[in-house]
Design a protein around this motif. Structure first.
Motif, mmCIF file in Angstrom:
data_model
loop_
_atom_site.group_PDB
_atom_site.id
_atom_site.type_symbol
_atom_site.label_atom_id
_atom_site.label_comp_id
_atom_site.label_asym_id
_atom_site.label_seq_id
_atom_site.Cartn_x
_atom_site.Cartn_y
_atom_site.Cartn_z
ATOM 1 N N PHE A 63 0.786 -1.077 -0.056
ATOM 2 C CA PHE A 63 0.057 0.080 -0.219
ATOM 3 C C PHE A 63 0.951 1.211 0.105
ATOM 4 O O PHE A 63 0.482 2.367 0.863
ATOM 5 N N TYR A 66 -0.074 4.948 -0.069
ATOM 6 C CA TYR A 66 -1.102 5.418 0.898
ATOM 7 C C TYR A 66 -0.419 6.243 2.017
ATOM 8 O O TYR A 66 0.641 5.850 2.197
ATOM 9 N N SER A 68 -0.281 5.816 5.668
ATOM 10 C CA SER A 68 -0.777 4.807 6.562
ATOM 11 C C SER A 68 -0.366 5.285 7.952
ATOM 12 O O SER A 68 0.757 5.605 8.235
ATOM 13 N N LEU A 104 -5.272 5.225 5.160
ATOM 14 C CA LEU A 104 -5.254 3.850 5.629
ATOM 15 C C LEU A 104 -4.638 3.335 6.964
ATOM 16 O O LEU A 104 -3.750 4.218 7.370
ATOM 17 N N TYR A 141 -6.319 -4.453 7.386
ATOM 18 C CA TYR A 141 -6.249 -2.987 7.220
ATOM 19 C C TYR A 141 -7.593 -2.159 6.652
ATOM 20 O O TYR A 141 -8.459 -3.084 6.543
ATOM 21 N N LYS A 143 -9.517 1.127 4.681
ATOM 22 C CA LYS A 143 -8.948 2.475 3.984
ATOM 23 C C LYS A 143 -9.794 3.448 4.589
ATOM 24 O O LYS A 143 -11.145 3.231 4.825
#
Length: 145
Positions: A63, A66, A68, A104, A141, A143
Motif C-alpha cells: 500500500f 497511502y 498509513s 489507511l 487494514y 481504507k
C-alpha cells in the motif's frame, strides 16, 4: 463517555491488564509511544479510562501510495467490553486521522479480535501468523478515503 488525546503513561495499566496479563508492564511500552507523530486516544467514563488506542505513521507493504498509520495497543477494560466503547473510540480516531491526511489504518489483530475489526470494515491481508508470547494474528487494514 468522553474521548480525548492522552499521554502514554495514562494507558499503560490498561494495555497491561488487557493485552499482556501477568507480564511486566514494561512489555506494553512501544518504541514509538513518545514520538511526536504518535497519537494516543482514551475513552473515559467519568474520570476512568475504559478504552484506548494508539496510532503512528508506519507504511504497510503493498500500500505504498497511502499515508498509513498503524493501530497498536487497542484495548477496552474487561468490565466494559462488548458494549460499543471500542467501536466508538475507533470511529472517533478515524475522523481525527482523516483530518491529518491518513487514508489507511492497519494493525496486527489477534484472532479473537478479527470479528470486531471486520464489523468496522477492516480486511484481512494474507495468512495468520504467530507472535511469540501473544498468539495467532492476522494483519488487517481499513481504507479511510
Amino acid at each position: 463517555m468522553i474521548i480525548k488525546s492522552v499521554k502514554p503513561k495514562q494507558i499503560y495499566s490498561l494495555r497491561s491488564l488487557v493485552l499482556r496479563p501477568g507480564k511486566s508492564i514494561e512489555t506494553t511500552f512501544y518504541d514509538k509511544d513518545y514520538e511526536k507523530s504518535t497519537i494516543h486516544f482514551g475513552a473515559f467514563l467519568k474520570s476512568r479510562i475504559i478504552s484506548i488506542a494508539t496510532f503512528y505513521p508506519e507504511p504497510i507493504e503493498g500500500f505504498n501510495d497511502y499515508h498509513s498509520y498503524r493501530l497498536r495497543g487497542m484495548a477496552t477494560h474487561p468490565s466494559f467490553q462488548k458494549r460499543g466503547f471500542g467501536k466508538k473510540i475507533l470511529e472517533y480516531s478515524f475522523i481525527h486521522l482523516k483530518n491529518i491526511n491518513c487514508d489507511l489504518i492497519w494493525c496486527k489483530a489477534r484472532i479473537i479480535a478479527v470479528p470486531f475489526y471486520e464489523k468496522l470494515k477492516y480486511k484481512i491481508i494474507g495468512e495468520s501468523y504467530q507472535i511469540d508470547d501473544i498468539g495467532k494474528h492476522y494483519t488487517m487494514y481499513k481504507k479511510l478515503s
